[in-house]
Motif scaffolding. Structure first.
Motif, mmCIF file in Angstrom:
data_model
loop_
_atom_site.group_PDB
_atom_site.id
_atom_site.type_symbol
_atom_site.label_atom_id
_atom_site.label_comp_id
_atom_site.label_asym_id
_atom_site.label_seq_id
_atom_site.Cartn_x
_atom_site.Cartn_y
_atom_site.Cartn_z
ATOM 1 N N GLU A 256 35.358 25.048 -36.308
ATOM 2 C CA GLU A 256 33.933 25.127 -35.995
ATOM 3 C C GLU A 256 33.681 26.198 -34.941
ATOM 4 O OE1 GLU A 256 32.391 21.220 -35.245
ATOM 5 O OE2 GLU A 256 33.299 20.387 -37.057
ATOM 6 N N ASP A 257 33.426 25.842 -33.688
ATOM 7 C CA ASP A 257 33.131 26.846 -32.660
ATOM 8 C C ASP A 257 34.259 26.991 -31.646
ATOM 9 O OD1 ASP A 257 32.850 24.409 -31.437
ATOM 10 O OD2 ASP A 257 30.718 24.628 -30.995
ATOM 11 N N VAL A 258 35.455 26.528 -31.964
ATOM 12 C CA VAL A 258 36.597 26.601 -31.054
ATOM 13 C C VAL A 258 37.755 27.282 -31.771
ATOM 14 C CG1 VAL A 258 38.169 25.306 -29.566
ATOM 15 C CG2 VAL A 258 35.851 24.459 -29.958
ATOM 16 N N VAL A 259 38.476 28.141 -31.043
ATOM 17 C CA VAL A 259 39.681 28.777 -31.553
ATOM 18 C C VAL A 259 40.855 28.273 -30.729
ATOM 19 C CG1 VAL A 259 40.889 30.945 -31.975
ATOM 20 C CG2 VAL A 259 38.421 30.824 -32.301
ATOM 21 N N TYR A 260 41.845 27.675 -31.407
ATOM 22 C CA TYR A 260 43.015 27.098 -30.745
ATOM 23 C C TYR A 260 44.223 28.001 -30.950
ATOM 24 C CZ TYR A 260 40.358 22.694 -30.587
ATOM 25 O OH TYR A 260 39.409 21.734 -30.361
ATOM 26 N N HIS A 272 39.319 30.235 -27.326
ATOM 27 C CA HIS A 272 37.901 30.605 -27.206
ATOM 28 C C HIS A 272 37.063 29.388 -27.560
ATOM 29 C CE1 HIS A 272 34.135 32.868 -27.715
ATOM 30 N NE2 HIS A 272 33.977 32.170 -28.824
ATOM 31 N N SER A 273 36.000 29.175 -26.818
ATOM 32 C CA SER A 273 35.093 28.059 -27.094
ATOM 33 C C SER A 273 33.722 28.346 -26.497
ATOM 34 C CB SER A 273 35.655 26.749 -26.530
ATOM 35 O OG SER A 273 34.760 25.679 -26.754
ATOM 36 N N VAL A 274 32.713 28.444 -27.353
ATOM 37 C CA VAL A 274 31.317 28.557 -26.930
ATOM 38 C C VAL A 274 30.515 27.604 -27.810
ATOM 39 C CG1 VAL A 274 29.302 30.027 -26.665
ATOM 40 C CG2 VAL A 274 31.573 30.947 -26.177
ATOM 41 N N TYR A 275 29.898 26.632 -27.208
ATOM 42 C CA TYR A 275 29.196 25.596 -27.966
ATOM 43 C C TYR A 275 28.046 26.210 -28.770
ATOM 44 C CZ TYR A 275 26.527 21.424 -29.111
ATOM 45 O OH TYR A 275 25.854 20.444 -29.789
ATOM 46 N N GLY A 276 27.992 25.846 -30.046
ATOM 47 C CA GLY A 276 26.909 26.302 -30.902
ATOM 48 C C GLY A 276 27.108 27.667 -31.507
ATOM 49 N N GLN A 277 28.267 28.287 -31.321
ATOM 50 C CA GLN A 277 28.550 29.592 -31.923
ATOM 51 C C GLN A 277 29.778 29.461 -32.831
ATOM 52 O OE1 GLN A 277 28.783 32.747 -29.052
ATOM 53 N NE2 GLN A 277 26.690 32.470 -28.349
ATOM 54 N N PRO A 278 29.595 29.078 -34.084
ATOM 55 C CA PRO A 278 30.739 28.829 -34.981
ATOM 56 C C PRO A 278 31.494 30.108 -35.326
ATOM 57 C CG PRO A 278 28.680 28.696 -36.183
ATOM 58 C CD PRO A 278 28.300 28.818 -34.741
ATOM 59 N N SER A 295 25.969 34.019 -33.724
ATOM 60 C CA SER A 295 25.136 33.813 -32.533
ATOM 61 C C SER A 295 24.399 32.482 -32.619
ATOM 62 C CB SER A 295 24.141 34.958 -32.374
ATOM 63 O OG SER A 295 23.226 34.969 -33.457
ATOM 64 N N PHE A 296 24.040 31.972 -31.471
ATOM 65 C CA PHE A 296 23.343 30.696 -31.395
ATOM 66 C C PHE A 296 21.920 30.801 -31.918
ATOM 67 C CE2 PHE A 296 20.954 27.364 -29.150
ATOM 68 C CZ PHE A 296 21.719 26.256 -29.504
ATOM 69 N N GLY A 297 21.306 31.953 -31.746
ATOM 70 C CA GLY A 297 19.928 32.142 -32.194
ATOM 71 C C GLY A 297 19.253 33.225 -31.390
ATOM 72 N N TRP A 298 18.009 33.511 -31.754
ATOM 73 C CA TRP A 298 17.298 34.604 -31.103
ATOM 74 C C TRP A 298 16.910 34.262 -29.667
ATOM 75 C CZ3 TRP A 298 12.372 33.498 -29.405
ATOM 76 C CH2 TRP A 298 11.767 32.352 -29.922
ATOM 77 N N LEU A 299 16.965 32.992 -29.289
ATOM 78 C CA LEU A 299 16.590 32.632 -27.922
ATOM 79 C C LEU A 299 17.562 33.212 -26.898
ATOM 80 C CD1 LEU A 299 15.519 28.903 -28.419
ATOM 81 C CD2 LEU A 299 14.031 30.869 -28.026
ATOM 82 N N LEU A 300 18.849 33.216 -27.221
ATOM 83 C CA LEU A 300 19.843 33.725 -26.281
ATOM 84 C C LEU A 300 20.004 35.240 -26.360
ATOM 85 C CD1 LEU A 300 22.671 31.054 -26.524
ATOM 86 C CD2 LEU A 300 20.870 31.272 -24.807
ATOM 87 N N ASN A 301 19.377 35.862 -27.351
ATOM 88 C CA ASN A 301 19.422 37.315 -27.485
ATOM 89 C C ASN A 301 20.861 37.826 -27.573
ATOM 90 O OD1 ASN A 301 18.254 39.823 -27.789
ATOM 91 N ND2 ASN A 301 18.188 40.246 -25.589
#
Length: 492
Positions: A256-260, A272-278, A295-301
């Protein structure tokens, strides 16, 4: 099943006549011809090679300077292949088709040996390095409780010594290419397998099922056993074994959004781990890992990017790309040093130099997203969701040729003289595919197809070339009628 040549000019000037004209030109005249805007772009690269051949090929007769004798004669083909044959699309294409009516599930290859898995549960091998190859079936191991139709094949992998296949019921079979058709090892997962990885060299198999990643390899006595078992918190989407590792195998898993980074001494290390960024794609080399991040969406630019991590220091080395579309495929292991090639949902193929952040070139030709990509020092091959395979000249940024099939291109591999592509359908159980709906035998158009392209100008084994493609070179000019495709101007 032949591939036609790309026309020399916008008009259909005969090939022999064009070569006759250029043999009288010097380098200044050839340079002026290359600047003519109405000449096809592929001609410019031909003119460059034409002049280089006239300068460096010692066997070219001074009075004729034939391009055929310069490029294709045996005395000049030091490695047995010619780049010009790939660029001008001179070659033979074969279909590696399975005729029992089942649907293609997964394809992989290693040095011209192709492995394919089908919905019938069978796994087949082809050796495309010879024309008289057969497709042996790798026999599965049937347990005492096996009854009914065999499960579908989920994944297949192959290297120089092993072949592995994962089935829908969680079974994994491993064959030795040196022993025979019977598996040398088999193990079982309790759930469906999400990913299968086989080391590029050596004997190590990794599988991901549920929240578990299992690594299997033989011990000192050649008995297979479970080397490592890793428990992670999320479902694995992508799994790779790090090549050229001494000791215990090392795996990289994207869940999902984590690389082990899965090592025996540090089993749960998060790279690597960033919540909401698959993670959308993954590839691993001996020292680095590259993966696409949505990307998470346009809100975070924050645009979609490809991140490059060092596996030894676990540090992020580069953030590449600035795209609105998701990166769907990335190839790091097969790319030249300090280079990386990616495919995107925005239908573009991008080449990056890892020493800088901006892309070196951006190629646009696919109607849907790019699904597979690979590059070498001068060409790029890309496959799309619409079934289109494109061959590009990276230095000129132009498309050399393309081929189209019905289903998405899920796998491609090439070297200096061969290209293997696989069009795998997304729908594995089409309804109404035959005259009777109750008959699940799929029609040919639903099955998927494997193509093997051969661009050899000369092959080391003479018996591997079809008799009609063996030329005596008695005639300098002639027309091959698209039959003598391994070498030009064959006698018919």
């Amino acid at each position: 099943n032949e591939i036609n040549e790309v026309p020399f000019f916008d008009i259909q000037l005969p090939y022999e006549l064009a070569l006759k004209i250029f043999q009288y030109l010097g380098k200044a005249e050839l340079g002026r011809c290359a600047q003519v805007s109405t000449v096809d772009a592929s001609l410019q690269a031909l003119l460059l090679r034409w002049f280089v051949c006239r300068v460096f090929c010692k066997s070219v007769p001074a009075n004729t300077g034939s391009l055929k004798s310069c490029v294709f004669e045996k005395s000049d083909a030091s490695n047995g292949v010619s780049r010009l044959s790939v660029q001008n699309r001179i070659g033979a294409v074969s279909q590696l088709q399975y005729e029992l009516g089942r649907i293609l599930c997964d394809v992989h290859s290693c040095d011209g040996v192709v492995i394919a898995g089908y919905t019938s549960g069978e796994v087949r091998l082809w050796d495309t390095r010879t024309w008289d190859y057969t497709a042996p079936i790798l026999e599965p191991v049937h347990g005492p409780g096996d009854a009914g139709p065999p499960p579908h094949v989920s994944f297949v992998r192959i290297n120089s010594s092993l072949a592995a296949a994962a089935y829908e019921d969680g079974t994994v079979s491993v064959w030795s290419l040196m022993v025979g058709r019977e598996p040398i090892h088999r193990y079982q997962h309790n759930q469906r397998i999400q990913a299968l990885a086989l080391g590029s060299e050596g004997a190590a198999v990794a599988t991901a099922s549920g929240f578990e990643v299992k690594v299997e390899s033989p011990n000192d006595r050649e008995f297979w056993q479970t080397t490592e078992t890793f428990e992670i918190q999320k479902l694995v989407n992508f799994l790779n074994l790090v090549p050229d590792v001494t000791g215990s195998p090392v795996a990289v898993a994207a869940a999902e959004d984590v690389v082990y980074l899965l090592k025996s001494e540090d089993p749960g290390k998060v790279l690597h781990s960033v919540y909401g960024q698959p993670i959308t794609c993954l590839d691993v080399s001996a020292k680095e890992a590259a993966f696409g991040v949505k990307s998470f969406g346009w809100l975070l630019n924050e645009p979609n990017q490809v991140l490059l991590y060092n596996l030894e220091t676990s540090q992020c080395l580069k953030k590449l790309g600035n795209s609105l579309g998701d990166f769907t495929c990335v190839n790091l292991q097969d790319s030249p040093p300090n280079m990386l090639v990616t495919g995107n949902k925005d239908r573009r193929v991008r080449v990056y130099d890892l020493r800088q952040s901006e892309s070196l070139c951006s190629l646009y030709a696919h109607h849907l997203g790019v699904s597979a990509v690979q590059m070498d020092d001068w060409k790029i091959v890309s496959g799309g969701e619409e079934g289109l395979v494109c061959v590009w000249d990276q230095r000129m940024g132009t498309k050399l040729w393309e081929m189209h099939a019905r289903h998405p291109v899920r796998y491609l591999w090439f070297n200096s003289h061969s290209l293997i592509t696989a069009n795998i359908p997304d729908e594995k159980t089409p309804r109404g595919a035959s005259i009777m709906d109750d008959d699940l035998t799929a029609h040919r158009k639903h099955r998927g197809i494997i193509y093997a392209y051969e661009f050899s100008a000369e092959q080391l084994a003479v018996e591997s070339i079809l008799p009609i493609c063996r030329s005596s070179y008695d005639e300098v000019t002639g027309y091959n009628y698209n039959i003598g495709l391994a070498v030009p101007y064959d006698n018919i």
